[in-house]
Design a protein around this motif. Structure first.
Motif, PDB file in Angstrom:
ATOM      1  N   TYR A  24       0.813  -1.221   0.000  1.00 20.54           N
ATOM      2  CA  TYR A  24       0.000   0.000   0.000  1.00 20.54           C
ATOM      3  C   TYR A  24       0.842   1.265   0.000  1.00 20.54           C
ATOM      4  O   TYR A  24       0.435   2.286  -0.536  1.00 20.54           O
ATOM      5  CB  TYR A  24      -0.996  -0.019   1.164  1.00 20.54           C
ATOM      6  N   LEU A  81      -5.853   4.358   6.179  1.00 16.15           N
ATOM      7  CA  LEU A  81      -5.153   3.083   6.004  1.00 16.15           C
ATOM      8  C   LEU A  81      -3.739   3.186   6.570  1.00 16.15           C
ATOM      9  O   LEU A  81      -3.267   2.295   7.283  1.00 16.15           O
ATOM     10  CB  LEU A  81      -5.116   2.723   4.520  1.00 16.15           C
ATOM     11  N   VAL A 124     -18.978  -7.961  -3.060  1.00 20.29           N
ATOM     12  CA  VAL A 124     -18.008  -8.969  -2.624  1.00 20.29           C
ATOM     13  C   VAL A 124     -17.531  -9.768  -3.840  1.00 20.29           C
ATOM     14  O   VAL A 124     -17.959  -9.495  -4.954  1.00 20.29           O
ATOM     15  CB  VAL A 124     -18.627  -9.929  -1.576  1.00 20.29           C
ATOM     16  N   ILE A 125     -16.668 -10.739  -3.619  1.00 26.17           N
ATOM     17  CA  ILE A 125     -16.193 -11.548  -4.734  1.00 26.17           C
ATOM     18  C   ILE A 125     -17.269 -12.571  -5.112  1.00 26.17           C
ATOM     19  O   ILE A 125     -17.815 -13.251  -4.249  1.00 26.17           O
ATOM     20  CB  ILE A 125     -14.886 -12.274  -4.369  1.00 26.17           C
ATOM     21  N   TYR A 138     -18.408 -18.138  -2.673  1.00 27.79           N
ATOM     22  CA  TYR A 138     -19.370 -17.861  -1.621  1.00 27.79           C
ATOM     23  C   TYR A 138     -19.496 -16.359  -1.392  1.00 27.79           C
ATOM     24  O   TYR A 138     -18.495 -15.674  -1.166  1.00 27.79           O
ATOM     25  CB  TYR A 138     -18.948 -18.561  -0.333  1.00 27.79           C
ATOM     26  N   THR A 172     -19.072 -16.770   7.305  1.00 31.94           N
ATOM     27  CA  THR A 172     -18.055 -16.358   6.339  1.00 31.94           C
ATOM     28  C   THR A 172     -17.433 -17.535   5.595  1.00 31.94           C
ATOM     29  O   THR A 172     -16.712 -17.338   4.636  1.00 31.94           O
ATOM     30  CB  THR A 172     -16.899 -15.650   7.058  1.00 31.94           C
ATOM     31  N   TYR A 224     -13.021 -15.209   3.481  1.00 31.55           N
ATOM     32  CA  TYR A 224     -12.652 -14.387   2.328  1.00 31.55           C
ATOM     33  C   TYR A 224     -13.128 -12.958   2.482  1.00 31.55           C
ATOM     34  O   TYR A 224     -14.264 -12.697   2.863  1.00 31.55           O
ATOM     35  CB  TYR A 224     -13.249 -14.986   1.042  1.00 31.55           C
ATOM     36  N   THR A 225     -12.226 -12.023   2.163  1.00 28.01           N
ATOM     37  CA  THR A 225     -12.573 -10.614   2.127  1.00 28.01           C
ATOM     38  C   THR A 225     -13.074 -10.285   0.727  1.00 28.01           C
ATOM     39  O   THR A 225     -12.735 -10.993  -0.209  1.00 28.01           O
ATOM     40  CB  THR A 225     -11.330  -9.760   2.417  1.00 28.01           C
ATOM     41  N   PRO A 226     -13.811  -9.218   0.505  1.00 25.52           N
ATOM     42  CA  PRO A 226     -14.311  -8.288   1.525  1.00 25.52           C
ATOM     43  C   PRO A 226     -15.547  -8.798   2.260  1.00 25.52           C
ATOM     44  O   PRO A 226     -16.047  -8.090   3.112  1.00 25.52           O
ATOM     45  CB  PRO A 226     -14.649  -7.052   0.697  1.00 25.52           C
ATOM     46  N   TYR A 227     -16.022 -10.024   1.925  1.00 23.46           N
ATOM     47  CA  TYR A 227     -17.234 -10.472   2.603  1.00 23.46           C
ATOM     48  C   TYR A 227     -17.041 -10.497   4.114  1.00 23.46           C
ATOM     49  O   TYR A 227     -17.860  -9.968   4.870  1.00 23.46           O
ATOM     50  CB  TYR A 227     -17.661 -11.864   2.103  1.00 23.46           C
ATOM     51  N   PHE A 274     -18.948  -7.200   5.064  1.00 21.84           N
ATOM     52  CA  PHE A 274     -20.342  -7.551   4.826  1.00 21.84           C
ATOM     53  C   PHE A 274     -20.922  -8.480   5.885  1.00 21.84           C
ATOM     54  O   PHE A 274     -22.073  -8.350   6.262  1.00 21.84           O
ATOM     55  CB  PHE A 274     -20.494  -8.189   3.441  1.00 21.84           C
ATOM     56  N   ILE A 325      -7.679  -2.453   4.107  1.00 21.17           N
ATOM     57  CA  ILE A 325      -6.571  -3.306   3.698  1.00 21.17           C
ATOM     58  C   ILE A 325      -7.041  -4.288   2.629  1.00 21.17           C
ATOM     59  O   ILE A 325      -6.359  -4.513   1.641  1.00 21.17           O
ATOM     60  CB  ILE A 325      -5.990  -4.057   4.904  1.00 21.17           C
ATOM     61  N   PHE A 326      -8.233  -4.843   2.834  1.00 23.32           N
ATOM     62  CA  PHE A 326      -8.712  -5.877   1.922  1.00 23.32           C
ATOM     63  C   PHE A 326      -9.977  -5.485   1.162  1.00 23.32           C
ATOM     64  O   PHE A 326     -10.337  -6.129   0.197  1.00 23.32           O
ATOM     65  CB  PHE A 326      -8.971  -7.173   2.693  1.00 23.32           C
ATOM     66  N   PRO A 340     -11.913  -3.340  -1.377  1.00 18.07           N
ATOM     67  CA  PRO A 340     -11.620  -2.352  -2.417  1.00 18.07           C
ATOM     68  C   PRO A 340     -12.426  -1.069  -2.261  1.00 18.07           C
ATOM     69  O   PRO A 340     -11.986  -0.017  -2.703  1.00 18.07           O
ATOM     70  CB  PRO A 340     -11.958  -3.080  -3.721  1.00 18.07           C
ATOM     71  N   ASP A 342      -7.277  -4.386  -1.251  1.00 14.47           N
ATOM     72  CA  ASP A 342      -7.200  -5.379  -2.310  1.00 14.47           C
ATOM     73  C   ASP A 342      -7.609  -6.752  -1.767  1.00 14.47           C
ATOM     74  O   ASP A 342      -6.900  -7.336  -0.947  1.00 14.47           O
ATOM     75  CB  ASP A 342      -5.764  -5.435  -2.839  1.00 14.47           C
ATOM     76  N   PRO A 343      -8.757  -7.281  -2.210  1.00  6.31           N
ATOM     77  CA  PRO A 343      -9.233  -8.556  -1.657  1.00  6.31           C
ATOM     78  C   PRO A 343      -8.341  -9.726  -2.041  1.00  6.31           C
ATOM     79  O   PRO A 343      -8.325 -10.747  -1.348  1.00  6.31           O
ATOM     80  CB  PRO A 343     -10.630  -8.710  -2.258  1.00  6.31           C
ATOM     81  N   ILE A 344      -7.611  -9.596  -3.138  1.00 10.85           N
ATOM     82  CA  ILE A 344      -6.791 -10.718  -3.579  1.00 10.85           C
ATOM     83  C   ILE A 344      -5.553 -10.841  -2.686  1.00 10.85           C
ATOM     84  O   ILE A 344      -5.038 -11.935  -2.464  1.00 10.85           O
ATOM     85  CB  ILE A 344      -6.379 -10.546  -5.049  1.00 10.85           C
ATOM     86  N   LEU A 345      -5.098  -9.720  -2.144  1.00  9.30           N
ATOM     87  CA  LEU A 345      -3.972  -9.774  -1.201  1.00  9.30           C
ATOM     88  C   LEU A 345      -4.309 -10.707  -0.037  1.00  9.30           C
ATOM     89  O   LEU A 345      -3.474 -11.489   0.417  1.00  9.30           O
ATOM     90  CB  LEU A 345      -3.654  -8.364  -0.680  1.00  9.30           C
ATOM     91  N   GLN A 390      -6.208 -13.277  -0.117  1.00  7.51           N
ATOM     92  CA  GLN A 390      -6.127 -14.683  -0.530  1.00  7.51           C
ATOM     93  C   GLN A 390      -4.680 -15.163  -0.586  1.00  7.51           C
ATOM     94  O   GLN A 390      -4.383 -16.293  -0.200  1.00  7.51           O
ATOM     95  CB  GLN A 390      -6.808 -14.880  -1.884  1.00  7.51           C
TER      96      GLN A 390
END
Lengths: 275, 333, 557
Positions: free
Chosen positions: A65, A203, B142-143, B182, C141, C146-149, C153, C234-235, C237, C242-245, C247
């Motif tokens: 970041y 952040l 979400v994804i 999910y 979850t 998993y983020t961002p869920y 959420f 952080i996760f 977006p 970044d949600p992939i970070l 993972q």
């Protein structure tokens, strides 16, 4: 002897199974002191490796970041107090030195000297924490703690004064231009909305508080352990013990140097770069 | 009713290739698994403790040649399949040209699909048979993951970034569409169908504006009105004007110097910091939302960021519009 | 008083030499800590199993009718979190690793007995957090968080569950550090590295992963909790993250974590197959080093969980390549086990049945991993029931079969009682049949595209799902039986007093009492033979030097 009988004498049996040592240093599971000491060392190093990965993961996230939002992070960097950070760096460096002296005194079985140096280390750690307290309260005061009342206001104001941020308005919308002022001329590198700016500096301060917070927690744990060691050294001194186990001090020393080294990475990465 | 399938329908060109690979690996697995399973049972029965009729002499406890054999043979087979699978994957998922492009936006818990001519569909995706299709995916929250088992393809819909998947439907019919990542309470209701029509029927369907099911403005944010009568690029042009982009861009009388966006799509863009980036969807998206992130060499960043002011749907329209400026009406260049 | 030679049940052992509650809860004895872990994870296994039963009952019909989708989502999260973090990860290491490592290498205890106890308390504190989170409404979850869920959420006590996983993670790290040092420093004289039982090698590899991987997931999950609490991006977006970070960081641990579960089971299988074939494990060095190879390469394959996220094709190629490579050491192990049975004297006792079952199921689990290592097929199969079937074959078919094999094999040593052999065999059969019935149909469902974590599904998949649910009831019975008969055997089982009821090799069988003495060995043994020396039945693996007269209580001796 029956089970019932044995249960009565269990404690006796336990301490008299042929591996008991009168000085109480050698753990029951070990054969020799050498084996015990190297075990402790390997264990401590394994723990340190674990700590490196623990902090490593968060350093990785921070690096990503910091690269992604370099201008916002740079402005947020300015809010950290370099004098306090520098002071704390030296405080910790000195505490590492006194810790090393304490380890040496422990190896020489000079209990009083050991207690003295441990006390100095404890004191330095205390100074570090007090500084941290002032530093943190300043952040809270300026609403820079990423909680409910977070506001990038202080960052914006400071950056404006330094000529690295300009507020512009277009079509009734407010923006921040991030850039540099040279010879009275402002050059913008990037435009962000106030909301984005708030998110990104938030952040930064999130990372700041998590990283220094985890580090501070390590300092605090170290202080508790050092406190216990001081007590032990004083008791050893009072009892005039000829030989005491120096491994607890040695291991605490390793731990303390780790805490120091983490700070040595935190200080430039949070306080110094971008200046 | 006897409805007991054991394999999914195969309705795309890629699906047929992937199926072949799947069964090849399965064959390999059956052979090796068979050797182990029957080998173990055979050996355990034959050498049972009370069977003294077997020869137990010369029972070696290690043998380098044997070890090497069962290390190297599986290794070679593994590398062969690895090569095959990787080539196939790269052929399918690396950027391809000459496609029919559909934008798909995922949100909790529905799929929203936009055709280049402006037709919109929810939870149904109608496609022509026999043409390469590119699905550009993004998520609003979400994804999610966009999965069409009959085509053997899948891609995650990640918030904040475009992912692409390519496939060529071959058989007209209706196929399952699932969200496979999910995504919350109604994850299992985020389903739909993919309808593959023969080319001529598909064209007729498109011209009719998607049989009335998609012309209504959806719940997914604004966007230019009248989907179905305007193409996606035309909607993008309206959005372009509505957002006031034309004050500077494509305006010969503009007071400020702006990069030529007709050359953005597909071009190599030199940046102020010396890097060169490709003008793709991700770049266009980023440059709208956060123009300061990557600045054209020779220009100042004067554009305000549109983060939080344009919906994913509008972004998709704008991208289609900018593509059309570069002479691409949704099929690669 | 001089040393006394005890015989029969009268002999004091680690179980009965002290009986107070405190003597259990404050014990430093690795064997008692193993029992503490055994009791606690057995309870969590039953809880996780209950959640699995709810899932399978819901899936017996295509419509989501038994549970609401919200409750269903909480059920599979409960199942995943409990089974992974509270059962599988501690299962073999914390129970059998703790119990056996010192016995196998000829030590009186692990290197750090107090850390060992602390590990159990961390584990229980973590488990308490997770259970409180589950009972206060549950979380939905998925175990992967998993983020961002998970960060922006999901409702419910996600942060508390994360704290629980964090604490359990540190329990695992402490165990890992302890075992690493124990294996390095506590080996008895003569116990060289290549005389170690293969279970010890497997535990060494496992400990490496625990120490190197767990801290990464700990800090990652902590960041998710921080993001939930303080809304820093952080996760997510939408907050600039970044949600992939997430993972990447998550799978950096969670893929190797699979090996934390399977490597110890592989170690157990080496022991059991050798003991019941009465033959030295074939290709000892290859089996030993394949454990290390799996641990090391296992750290470099995490990206294969992310082929469909849109990660670069080149990164994908590297991850796929390494995934193919990591399959090879497992193949080597399997072939060596087969060669161990070859020309052996195979005894078909319950532990061996589980070991043979392990080989069958693990091979299926491993070979279906090939479909997932291949990128082109992976993308079709990922997040479908094919994945569910694959990892259950590895973790349940592999790790739990190994766990049950270990439980039966070392049960007489741990408790001094024999389990009922007939019931044992029946349970092993039920588990094997029930398992295949439950999970094999899921491969087919997965290939047809049935997504995982679905509460309802299309009609045409009903038959296979009914089959799976039916199988799960058989499997459930198969798991309940050992719970019942093992508990029964504690009181009514045949008393075992001989040291080596199986005629196996290894210090824990040859030199340790049944049940073991509180101090394991009268004196530190000296090891003279390599492990599994079945060819020289007359030569013991090691011996305990003649005891010196011991003076009890000092003066009155």
């Amino acid at each position: 002897m029956s089970v019932q009988e044995l249960q009565k004498t269990a404690t006796l049996e336990h301490t008299a199974d042929g591996h008991h040592h009168s000085d109480g240093i050698l753990g029951e599971q070990f054969e020799t002191l050498e084996q015990q000491n190297t075990s402790y060392l390997i264990g401590m190093w394994a723990f340190i490796v674990q700590e490196v990965l623990f902090f490593g993961a968060i350093f990785t996230a921070y690096a990503i970041y910091r690269f992604k939002y370099v201008l916002e992070f740079t402005l947020a960097h300015h809010e950290l107090s370099v004098p306090i950070g520098t002071l704390n760096t030296f405080v910790l460096l000195f505490s590492s030195y006194t810790m090393a002296r304490a380890v040496r005194a422990a190896m020489q079985n000079r209990h009083k000297k050991q207690a003295f140096y441990l006390f100095l280390t404890f004191l330095f750690a205390g100074v570090f924490m007090v500084n941290k307290y002032f530093e943190y309260s300043a952040k809270f005061e300026h609403h820079l703690f990423p909680g409910g009342d977070y506001s990038a206001h202080a960052v914006v104001e400071h950056a404006q004064k330094m000529g690295e941020l300009r507020e512009v308005e277009e079509n009734g919308q407010k923006f921040y231009e991030l850039g540099k002022t040279r010879d009275g001329q402002f050059t913008a590198f990037k435009r962000v909305t106030p909301q984005e700016f708030e998110q990104r500096t938030r952040l930064f301060f999130g990372f700041y508080f998590v990283m220094t917070g985890l580090h501070g927690l390590h300092v605090l744990i170290g202080m508790i352990i050092i406190g216990i060691l001081i007590g032990r050294a004083l008791i050893d001194h009072a009892k005039n013990k000829p030989v005491a186990d120096f491994m607890p001090v040695e291991m605490t020393g390793l731990y303390w140097h780790l805490v120091d080294i983490v700070w040595i990475f935190l200080f430039p990465l949070l306080y110094l770069i971008g200046r | 009713m006897w409805n007991f399938p054991l394999v999914p329908p195969t309705a795309s060109k890629e699906g047929a290739d992937i199926s072949l690979l799947y069964w090849a690996i399965t064959l390999l697995a059956v052979v090796f698994g068979g050797i182990v399973l029957f080998g173990v049972i055979y050996l355990a029965v034959r050498y049972r403790a009370d069977n003294n009729a077997v020869d137990r002499s010369n029972a070696t406890e290690s043998d380098l040649r044997v070890e090497l054999a069962w290390t190297i043979i599986p290794l070679i087979l593994a590398l062969v399949i690895f090569g095959w699978a990787t080539k196939l994957y790269a052929d399918i998922y690396a950027p391809r040209e000459g496609y029919y492009e559909v934008f798909v936006i995922g949100k909790q818990w529905m799929w929203h699909c936009q055709h280049p001519n402006g037709v919109r569909e929810n939870n149904i995706l109608t496609l022509p048979a026999g043409r390469l299709v590119k699905v550009s995916l993004i998520s609003q929250d979400v994804i999610h993951a966009f999965s069409i088992p009959a085509f053997r393809v899948k891609r995650d819909a990640v918030p904040g970034r475009y992912n692409a998947m390519y496939f060529t439907p071959t058989k007209p019919g209706e196929y399952h569409l699932f969200c496979t990542e999910y995504c919350g309470t109604k994850h299992s209701e985020m389903i739909g169908k993919v309808v593959v029509l023969p080319e001529d029927e598909f064209q007729a369907w498109l011209e009719k504006g998607g049989q009335g099911l998609a012309t209504a403005t959806t719940s997914m944010g604004g966007g230019a009105a009248g989907g179905g009568t305007l193409t996606l690029a035309q909607q993008g042009e309206q959005t372009f004007k509505a957002l006031g982009c034309n004050a500077c861009h494509l305006n010969p009388n503009s007071a400020v110097k702006v990069p030529d966006i007709t050359k953005t799509w597909g071009g190599e863009i030199k940046l102020a910091d010396g890097r060169t980036v490709k003008g793709d969807e991700a770049y266009i998206r980023e440059s709208i939302l956060n123009p300061g992130a990557k600045i054209h060499a020779g220009y100042q960043n004067l554009m305000p960021p549109y983060q939080g002011q344009v919906s994913e749907e509008q972004l998709v329209q704008l991208i289609a519009y900018i593509k059309s400026l570069a002479g691409d009406s949704g099929g690669g260049k | 008083m001089t040393t006394t030679t005890y015989t029969g049940t009268d002999k004091p052992n680690y179980l009965n030499w002290k009986t107070s509650v405190a003597s259990w809860l404050l014990t430093y004895d690795h064997k008692r800590i193993a029992i503490l872990y055994l009791v606690s994870i057995s309870i969590f296994f039953l809880l996780g199993g209950l959640a699995a039963a709810m899932i399978r009952m819901e899936l017996a019909t295509p419509k989501g009718d038994l549970l609401t989708s919200d409750v269903y989502n909480k059920m599979f999260t409960t199942h995943g979190v409990i089974m992974i973090f509270l059962f599988l990860i501690p299962s073999i290491p914390a129970v059998f690793g703790n119990f056996l490592l010192p016995l196998m290498i000829g030590a009186r205890d692990v290197a750090f007995p107090r850390l060992n106890l602390l590990s159990w308390y961390f584990f229980m504190a973590g488990a308490a957090c997770v259970l409180i989170a589950l009972f206060r409404g549950g979380i939905d979850t998925g175990w992967t968080f998993y983020t961002p869920y998970s960060s922006s959420f999901a409702k419910g006590e996600v942060s508390l569950a994360i704290v629980g996983v964090f604490l359990a993670g540190f329990a695992s790290i402490f165990t890992g550090i302890n075992f690493l040092v124990t294996i390095h420093k506590m080996r008895a004289p003569g116990m060289t590295w290549f005389r170690l039982p293969l279970f010890v090698w497997a535990m060494y590899a496992t400990s490496l992963i625990q120490v190197l991987g767990t801290p990464v997931v700990a800090i990652t999950l902590l960041l998710v909790a921080v993001e939930r609490t303080f809304r820093i991006g952080i996760f997510d977006p939408n907050l600039g993250g970044d949600p992939i970070l997430y993972q990447h960081l998550f799978w950096f641990y969670s893929h190797p974590a699979v090996y934390i579960m399977i490597l110890p089971a592989m170690g157990v299988i080496s022991e059991v197959i050798s003991a019941f074939s009465k033959r030295r494990v074939f290709g000892y060095h290859f089996v030993a080093f394949s454990s290390l190879a799996i641990a090391i390469i296992g750290f470099l394959v995490w990206g294969h969980h992310m082929f469909s996220t849109g990660q670069s094709i080149y990164a994908g190629i590297v991850f796929s390549f390494l995934t193919w490579i990591v399959a090879i050491p497992s193949a080597i192990k399997t072939f060596n086990w087969m060669a161990t049975i070859w020309k052996g004297r195979v005894h078909w006792d319950t532990p061996m049945l589980y070991a043979l079952g392990f080989m069958g199921l693990f091979v299926i689990g491993g070979l279906t991993g090939l479909h997932l290592a291949a990128m082109a097929t992976n993308v079709h199969l990922t997040d479908t029931y094919f994945i569910v079937a694959h990892f259950h074959y590895v973790m349940v078919g592999g790790a739990i079969m190994g766990y049950l094999a270990a439980l039966h094999f070392w049960w007489p040593k741990m408790t001094g009682r024999m389990y009922p052999e007939g019931w044992g065999k029946l349970a092993a059969l039920l588990v094997f049949v029930g398992f295949n019935l439950t999970f094999f149909p899921q491969f087919i469902l997965g290939y047809m595209g049935m997504p995982r974590r679905y509460h309802s599904y299309p009609e045409e998949w009903a038959t296979l799902n009914v089959l799976s649910t039916a199988g799960s009831s058989v499997l459930g019975l198969g798991y309940l039986l050992p719970v019942i008969y093992l508990t029964w055997s504690l009181k009514y089982g045949k008393v075992v007093t001989e040291r080596n009821p199986w005629g196996a090799r290894g210090l824990e069988w040859e030199l340790v009492d049944t049940p073991p003495d509180p101090h394991n060995f009268e004196r530190t043994p000296i090891v003279t033979r390599p492990a599994y020396d079945y060819n020289h039945p007359e030569e013991p693996t090691g011996f305990v030097p003649k005891p010196r007269p011991v003076v009890v209580g000092g003066k009155d001796g």
